[in-house]
Design a protein around this motif. Sequence first.
Motif, PDB file in Angstrom:
ATOM      1  N   TRP A  60      38.500  32.870  43.686  1.00 53.87           N
ATOM      2  CA  TRP A  60      39.165  33.733  42.706  1.00 53.87           C
ATOM      3  C   TRP A  60      38.346  35.002  42.511  1.00 53.87           C
ATOM      4  CZ3 TRP A  60      43.773  32.749  40.259  1.00 53.87           C
ATOM      5  CH2 TRP A  60      44.279  31.453  40.376  1.00 53.87           C
ATOM      6  N   GLU A  61      39.044  36.100  42.276  1.00 48.69           N
ATOM      7  CA  GLU A  61      38.404  37.366  41.935  1.00 48.69           C
ATOM      8  C   GLU A  61      38.749  37.685  40.481  1.00 48.69           C
ATOM      9  OE1 GLU A  61      38.281  41.876  43.629  1.00 48.69           O
ATOM     10  OE2 GLU A  61      40.256  40.945  43.421  1.00 48.69           O
ATOM     11  N   PHE A  62      37.746  38.131  39.735  1.00 47.94           N
ATOM     12  CA  PHE A  62      37.929  38.480  38.333  1.00 47.94           C
ATOM     13  C   PHE A  62      37.400  39.875  38.058  1.00 47.94           C
ATOM     14  CE2 PHE A  62      37.621  33.900  38.439  1.00 47.94           C
ATOM     15  CZ  PHE A  62      38.611  33.487  37.561  1.00 47.94           C
ATOM     16  N   ARG A  63      38.091  40.590  37.201  1.00 49.36           N
ATOM     17  CA  ARG A  63      37.609  41.847  36.636  1.00 49.36           C
ATOM     18  C   ARG A  63      37.372  41.545  35.163  1.00 49.36           C
ATOM     19  NH1 ARG A  63      35.286  46.619  37.810  1.00 49.36           N
ATOM     20  NH2 ARG A  63      35.924  48.205  36.358  1.00 49.36           N
ATOM     21  N   VAL A  64      36.104  41.592  34.752  1.00 52.23           N
ATOM     22  CA  VAL A  64      35.707  41.170  33.412  1.00 52.23           C
ATOM     23  C   VAL A  64      35.756  42.351  32.446  1.00 52.23           C
ATOM     24  CG1 VAL A  64      33.795  40.167  32.086  1.00 52.23           C
ATOM     25  CG2 VAL A  64      34.290  39.335  34.385  1.00 52.23           C
ATOM     26  N   CYS A  73      31.863  41.507  28.045  1.00 50.85           N
ATOM     27  CA  CYS A  73      32.108  40.066  28.168  1.00 50.85           C
ATOM     28  C   CYS A  73      31.371  39.443  29.349  1.00 50.85           C
ATOM     29  CB  CYS A  73      33.607  39.800  28.320  1.00 50.85           C
ATOM     30  SG  CYS A  73      34.573  40.173  26.844  1.00 50.85           S
ATOM     31  N   GLU A  74      30.553  40.227  30.037  1.00 48.85           N
ATOM     32  CA  GLU A  74      29.912  39.746  31.252  1.00 48.85           C
ATOM     33  C   GLU A  74      29.059  38.499  31.020  1.00 48.85           C
ATOM     34  OE1 GLU A  74      30.514  44.222  31.619  1.00 48.85           O
ATOM     35  OE2 GLU A  74      29.732  42.869  30.082  1.00 48.85           O
ATOM     36  N   GLY A  75      28.223  38.506  30.003  1.00 48.70           N
ATOM     37  CA  GLY A  75      27.352  37.361  29.729  1.00 48.70           C
ATOM     38  C   GLY A  75      28.137  36.106  29.410  1.00 48.70           C
ATOM     39  N   GLN A  76      29.129  36.237  28.561  1.00 44.00           N
ATOM     40  CA  GLN A  76      29.967  35.086  28.210  1.00 44.00           C
ATOM     41  C   GLN A  76      30.706  34.576  29.449  1.00 44.00           C
ATOM     42  OE1 GLN A  76      33.152  35.948  25.460  1.00 44.00           O
ATOM     43  NE2 GLN A  76      33.658  33.799  25.163  1.00 44.00           N
ATOM     44  N   PHE A  77      31.242  35.489  30.240  1.00 41.43           N
ATOM     45  CA  PHE A  77      31.951  35.112  31.459  1.00 41.43           C
ATOM     46  C   PHE A  77      31.033  34.322  32.393  1.00 41.43           C
ATOM     47  CE2 PHE A  77      33.216  35.772  35.828  1.00 41.43           C
ATOM     48  CZ  PHE A  77      34.568  35.455  35.803  1.00 41.43           C
ATOM     49  N   GLU A  78      29.821  34.805  32.592  1.00 41.74           N
ATOM     50  CA  GLU A  78      28.875  34.136  33.482  1.00 41.74           C
ATOM     51  C   GLU A  78      28.548  32.731  32.992  1.00 41.74           C
ATOM     52  OE1 GLU A  78      25.531  36.749  34.093  1.00 41.74           O
ATOM     53  OE2 GLU A  78      26.830  38.316  34.936  1.00 41.74           O
ATOM     54  N   GLN A  79      28.450  32.555  31.686  1.00 37.93           N
ATOM     55  CA  GLN A  79      28.169  31.222  31.147  1.00 37.93           C
ATOM     56  C   GLN A  79      29.340  30.271  31.362  1.00 37.93           C
ATOM     57  OE1 GLN A  79      26.981  31.689  27.066  1.00 37.93           O
ATOM     58  NE2 GLN A  79      24.858  32.105  27.635  1.00 37.93           N
ATOM     59  N   SER A  82      28.011  46.644  43.587  1.00 42.40           N
ATOM     60  CA  SER A  82      28.425  48.015  43.290  1.00 42.40           C
ATOM     61  C   SER A  82      29.374  48.112  42.102  1.00 42.40           C
ATOM     62  CB  SER A  82      29.075  48.662  44.525  1.00 42.40           C
ATOM     63  OG  SER A  82      30.252  47.959  44.861  1.00 42.40           O
ATOM     64  N   ASP A  83      29.897  46.975  41.626  1.00 42.52           N
ATOM     65  CA  ASP A  83      30.809  46.948  40.486  1.00 42.52           C
ATOM     66  C   ASP A  83      30.469  45.722  39.639  1.00 42.52           C
ATOM     67  OD1 ASP A  83      32.863  46.840  38.642  1.00 42.52           O
ATOM     68  OD2 ASP A  83      34.465  46.924  40.130  1.00 42.52           O
ATOM     69  N   PRO A  84      29.554  45.850  38.670  1.00 41.58           N
ATOM     70  CA  PRO A  84      29.042  44.687  37.939  1.00 41.58           C
ATOM     71  C   PRO A  84      30.063  43.961  37.057  1.00 41.58           C
ATOM     72  CG  PRO A  84      28.131  46.711  37.046  1.00 41.58           C
ATOM     73  CD  PRO A  84      28.900  47.087  38.275  1.00 41.58           C
ATOM     74  N   ARG A  85      31.281  44.463  36.980  1.00 44.51           N
ATOM     75  CA  ARG A  85      32.324  43.749  36.232  1.00 44.51           C
ATOM     76  C   ARG A  85      33.280  43.011  37.165  1.00 44.51           C
ATOM     77  NH1 ARG A  85      34.872  48.218  33.267  1.00 44.51           N
ATOM     78  NH2 ARG A  85      36.463  46.680  32.814  1.00 44.51           N
ATOM     79  N   ARG A  86      32.989  43.011  38.452  1.00 37.98           N
ATOM     80  CA  ARG A  86      33.806  42.300  39.443  1.00 37.98           C
ATOM     81  C   ARG A  86      33.044  41.068  39.920  1.00 37.98           C
ATOM     82  NH1 ARG A  86      34.470  43.321  45.491  1.00 37.98           N
ATOM     83  NH2 ARG A  86      36.338  42.151  45.983  1.00 37.98           N
ATOM     84  N   TYR A  87      33.702  39.920  39.812  1.00 35.85           N
ATOM     85  CA  TYR A  87      33.097  38.634  40.177  1.00 35.85           C
ATOM     86  C   TYR A  87      34.018  37.849  41.104  1.00 35.85           C
ATOM     87  CZ  TYR A  87      29.939  39.109  36.136  1.00 35.85           C
ATOM     88  OH  TYR A  87      28.995  39.527  35.231  1.00 35.85           O
ATOM     89  N   LEU A  88      33.411  36.960  41.860  1.00 38.37           N
ATOM     90  CA  LEU A  88      34.146  35.953  42.615  1.00 38.37           C
ATOM     91  C   LEU A  88      33.639  34.585  42.187  1.00 38.37           C
ATOM     92  CD1 LEU A  88      34.073  37.283  46.296  1.00 38.37           C
ATOM     93  CD2 LEU A  88      35.831  37.679  44.556  1.00 38.37           C
ATOM     94  N   THR A  89      34.561  33.651  42.051  1.00 32.55           N
ATOM     95  CA  THR A  89      34.178  32.255  41.873  1.00 32.55           C
ATOM     96  C   THR A  89      34.640  31.505  43.115  1.00 32.55           C
ATOM     97  OG1 THR A  89      36.223  31.589  40.751  1.00 32.55           O
ATOM     98  CG2 THR A  89      34.379  32.295  39.355  1.00 32.55           C
TER      99      THR A  89
END
Length: 110
Positions: free
Chosen positions: A13-17, A21-27, A55-62
């Motif tokens: 999954w790809e997420f745009r946080v 909310c980055e810290g909460q999302f990571e937890q 390059s985009d610290p609000r973009r994550y993959l799980t």
Amino acid sequence: MSTDSGWQYAIVWEFRVRPGCEGQFEQVYGPQGDWARFFRQGRGYAATQLIRDESDPRRYLTIDFWRSRADYEAFRQQHAEEYRIIDEKCETMTEREVSLGTFERVQTAG
């Protein structure tokens, strides 16, 4: 997570946080977070990995690793309501959530 943990199936999954909310999302989405604890109830669950775009610290993959597609599908069916509740609760942290697909582990000879 060991690369030889027996997993054969992965969901990405790809997420745009949302900003802030980055810290909460990571937890919540990390390897020891709410989702991983929930998935541990399932037969065949192997691990969860969370990665962030440099390059985009609000973009994550799980990436959720399962022993088989059947194990994952059985878990989703058996825990559909709980899955929906957790997913709904987590929506407030993200601007976008996109399924990038499901993947099979490639077994090579040698």
